[in-house]
Motif scaffolding. Structure first.
Motif, mmCIF file in Angstrom:
data_model
loop_
_atom_site.group_PDB
_atom_site.id
_atom_site.type_symbol
_atom_site.label_atom_id
_atom_site.label_comp_id
_atom_site.label_asym_id
_atom_site.label_seq_id
_atom_site.Cartn_x
_atom_site.Cartn_y
_atom_site.Cartn_z
ATOM 1 N N SER A 177 0.836 -1.202 0.000
ATOM 2 C CA SER A 177 0.000 0.000 0.000
ATOM 3 C C SER A 177 0.869 1.249 0.000
ATOM 4 N N LEU A 178 0.811 2.022 -1.077
ATOM 5 C CA LEU A 178 1.647 3.209 -1.226
ATOM 6 C C LEU A 178 0.878 4.273 -1.998
ATOM 7 N N HIS A 179 0.655 5.428 -1.365
ATOM 8 C CA HIS A 179 -0.021 6.552 -2.023
ATOM 9 C C HIS A 179 -1.336 6.120 -2.678
ATOM 10 N N GLY A 180 -2.237 5.596 -1.886
ATOM 11 C CA GLY A 180 -3.456 5.053 -2.465
ATOM 12 C C GLY A 180 -4.690 5.912 -2.301
ATOM 13 N N ASP A 181 -4.535 7.220 -2.093
ATOM 14 C CA ASP A 181 -5.735 8.045 -1.947
ATOM 15 C C ASP A 181 -6.489 8.082 -3.269
ATOM 16 N N ARG A 182 -7.790 8.145 -3.175
ATOM 17 C CA ARG A 182 -8.636 7.999 -4.366
ATOM 18 C C ARG A 182 -8.413 9.109 -5.396
ATOM 19 N N GLU A 183 -8.028 10.286 -4.955
ATOM 20 C CA GLU A 183 -7.871 11.397 -5.888
ATOM 21 C C GLU A 183 -6.706 11.172 -6.853
ATOM 22 N N SER A 184 -5.668 10.471 -6.391
ATOM 23 C CA SER A 184 -4.487 10.281 -7.237
ATOM 24 C C SER A 184 -4.403 8.889 -7.843
ATOM 25 N N PHE A 185 -5.391 8.044 -7.547
ATOM 26 C CA PHE A 185 -5.322 6.621 -7.910
ATOM 27 C C PHE A 185 -6.165 6.315 -9.142
ATOM 28 N N ARG A 186 -5.656 5.360 -9.968
ATOM 29 C CA ARG A 186 -6.480 4.823 -11.051
ATOM 30 C C ARG A 186 -6.216 3.321 -11.207
ATOM 31 N N MET A 187 -7.295 2.569 -11.293
ATOM 32 C CA MET A 187 -7.214 1.149 -11.629
ATOM 33 C C MET A 187 -7.123 1.062 -13.145
ATOM 34 N N LEU A 188 -6.009 0.544 -13.650
ATOM 35 C CA LEU A 188 -5.808 0.508 -15.094
ATOM 36 C C LEU A 188 -6.654 -0.596 -15.725
ATOM 37 N N PRO A 189 -7.173 -0.367 -16.914
ATOM 38 C CA PRO A 189 -8.042 -1.366 -17.546
ATOM 39 C C PRO A 189 -7.294 -2.651 -17.892
ATOM 40 N N THR A 190 -7.963 -3.777 -17.682
ATOM 41 C CA THR A 190 -7.334 -5.080 -17.905
ATOM 42 C C THR A 190 -6.933 -5.267 -19.365
ATOM 43 N N GLU A 191 -7.692 -4.677 -20.267
ATOM 44 C CA GLU A 191 -7.348 -4.821 -21.682
ATOM 45 C C GLU A 191 -6.076 -4.040 -22.034
ATOM 46 N N LEU A 192 -5.663 -3.121 -21.163
ATOM 47 C CA LEU A 192 -4.421 -2.383 -21.385
ATOM 48 C C LEU A 192 -3.232 -3.139 -20.803
ATOM 49 N N VAL A 193 -3.350 -3.559 -19.538
ATOM 50 C CA VAL A 193 -2.243 -4.215 -18.855
ATOM 51 C C VAL A 193 -2.780 -5.083 -17.725
ATOM 52 N N ALA A 194 -2.143 -6.237 -17.525
ATOM 53 C CA ALA A 194 -2.492 -7.118 -16.408
ATOM 54 C C ALA A 194 -1.239 -7.870 -15.992
ATOM 55 N N MET A 195 -1.195 -8.248 -14.720
ATOM 56 C CA MET A 195 -0.081 -9.055 -14.228
ATOM 57 C C MET A 195 -0.464 -10.526 -14.327
ATOM 58 N N ARG A 196 0.450 -11.344 -14.859
ATOM 59 C CA ARG A 196 0.254 -12.795 -14.899
ATOM 60 C C ARG A 196 0.956 -13.380 -13.682
ATOM 61 N N HIS A 197 0.162 -13.934 -12.786
ATOM 62 C CA HIS A 197 0.683 -14.378 -11.491
ATOM 63 C C HIS A 197 0.872 -15.893 -11.496
ATOM 64 N N MET A 198 2.131 -16.306 -11.482
ATOM 65 C CA MET A 198 2.462 -17.729 -11.505
ATOM 66 C C MET A 198 2.593 -18.279 -10.078
ATOM 67 N N ASN A 199 1.714 -17.802 -9.181
ATOM 68 C CA ASN A 199 1.859 -18.167 -7.764
ATOM 69 C C ASN A 199 1.620 -19.639 -7.499
ATOM 70 N N LEU A 200 0.894 -20.320 -8.358
ATOM 71 C CA LEU A 200 0.671 -21.759 -8.181
ATOM 72 C C LEU A 200 1.396 -22.565 -9.261
ATOM 73 N N VAL A 201 2.406 -21.960 -9.839
ATOM 74 C CA VAL A 201 3.261 -22.640 -10.816
ATOM 75 C C VAL A 201 4.646 -22.757 -10.175
ATOM 76 N N ARG A 202 4.931 -23.883 -9.570
ATOM 77 C CA ARG A 202 6.164 -24.045 -8.797
ATOM 78 C C ARG A 202 6.738 -25.433 -8.972
ATOM 79 N N HIS A 203 8.046 -25.531 -8.859
ATOM 80 C CA HIS A 203 8.672 -26.850 -8.757
ATOM 81 C C HIS A 203 8.396 -27.462 -7.388
ATOM 82 N N ASN A 204 8.292 -26.615 -6.379
ATOM 83 C CA ASN A 204 8.106 -27.080 -5.007
ATOM 84 C C ASN A 204 6.954 -26.318 -4.379
ATOM 85 N N ILE A 205 5.731 -26.766 -4.640
ATOM 86 C CA ILE A 205 4.571 -26.042 -4.125
ATOM 87 C C ILE A 205 4.518 -26.101 -2.608
ATOM 88 N N ASP A 206 4.977 -27.192 -2.016
ATOM 89 C CA ASP A 206 4.939 -27.287 -0.558
ATOM 90 C C ASP A 206 5.879 -26.263 0.074
#
Length: 264
Positions: A177-206
């Motif tokens: 959480s950094l500088h999240g006041d609503r006046e300065s914040f924008r949620m960018l559209p998914t069709e513009l940019v998105a993060m691909r999260h490989m959090n469940l793609v692991r050699h060692n999930i345990d």
């Protein structure tokens, strides 16, 4: 504008190099804050040090900072401390816009660059992006964005500092959480940019689950293990605290599927 980022590193070292290679063309400065003992006191993989050295040798990082966790603190506050070290180093490198990352987070260069252009054109100070969850292999991804978002590029000033769980207009990791006041914040559209999260793609999930910030939530982590082990291609993923997720097969856009081809 100078764009910079900091990687919070302990495990998922199999993702670090390809994640860095994907984002390096987008950032002018990158540091890695690495620890070799987890926030739970568990040693890192013996492969981690070699990966860090390869990242340095290949020019993928500009600075490496070693972090020794304070085991008297909660895992979340150790993670927050690491992210703030990376942030302060970025400020010393005169970074204007900053992003904090984990090894298993990937961005498409063309999307990232388009987002930078929008931020500059509109003078945005604080942004977040949607995320897609990947499971077992990079080619298996949620059809729709996850219900959690990720803090994206944020404009730095002399007082910039991450605060745990500070007010933020989107559902993001509480250590980001950094500088999240609503006046300065924008949620960018998914069709513009998105993060691909490989959090469940692991050699060692345990290993991931045992060293998670939420590892102390034993019942929850058992539900995560169960959801992961029960999922296979063609099935709906029933992850705890999320609505059932349709998983689709997608292109191997980061050219890393071969690393995980034996997981499923």
């Amino acid at each position: 504008m100078i764009y910079g980022g900091s990687y919070n590193v302990f495990n998922a070292e199999e993702h670090l190099l390809p994640s860095l290679k994907a984002i390096r063309p987008c950032l002018d400065y990158i540091n890695v804050v690495v620890q070799y003992v987890s926030n739970h006191g568990i040693p890192a993989s013996p492969d981690l040090e070699a990966v860090i050295e390869e990242a340095k040798a290949g020019g993928l990082v500009d600075e490496v900072i070693h972090y020794k966790p304070d085991l008297s603190l909660s895992p979340a506050f150790n993670e927050l401390a690491k992210r703030n070290i990376g942030l302060q180093k970025a400020k010393r490198a005169a970074v204007d816009y900053f992003i904090t990352l984990d090894c298993d987070e990937y961005y498409v260069q063309s999307e990232f660059d388009a987002a930078k252009q929008l931020i500059e054109d509109d003078g945005l100070k604080s942004t977040a992006v949607s995320t897609y969850l990947h499971i077992k292999r990079p080619i298996y991804r949620s059809a729709l964005p996850d219900n959690t978002c990720c803090a994206f590029l944020t404009k730095l000033d002399v007082d910039s500092e991450l605060s745990y769980g500070a007010a933020y207009p989107a559902l993001v990791d509480p250590t980001r959480s950094l500088h999240g006041d609503r006046e300065s914040f924008r949620m960018l559209p998914t069709e513009l940019v998105a993060m691909r999260h490989m959090n469940l793609v692991r050699h060692n999930i345990d290993g991931k689950l045992r060293n998670s910030t939420n590892a102390g939530m034993v019942d929850f982590m058992e539900l995560v293990r169960s959801a992961y082990s029960k999922w296979s291609p063609g099935k709906v993923l029933k992850f705890p605290n999320k609505t059932p997720m349709e998983i689709i097969e997608v292109d191997d856009i980061f050219h890393i599927d071969h690393i995980f081809s034996e997981v499923v």
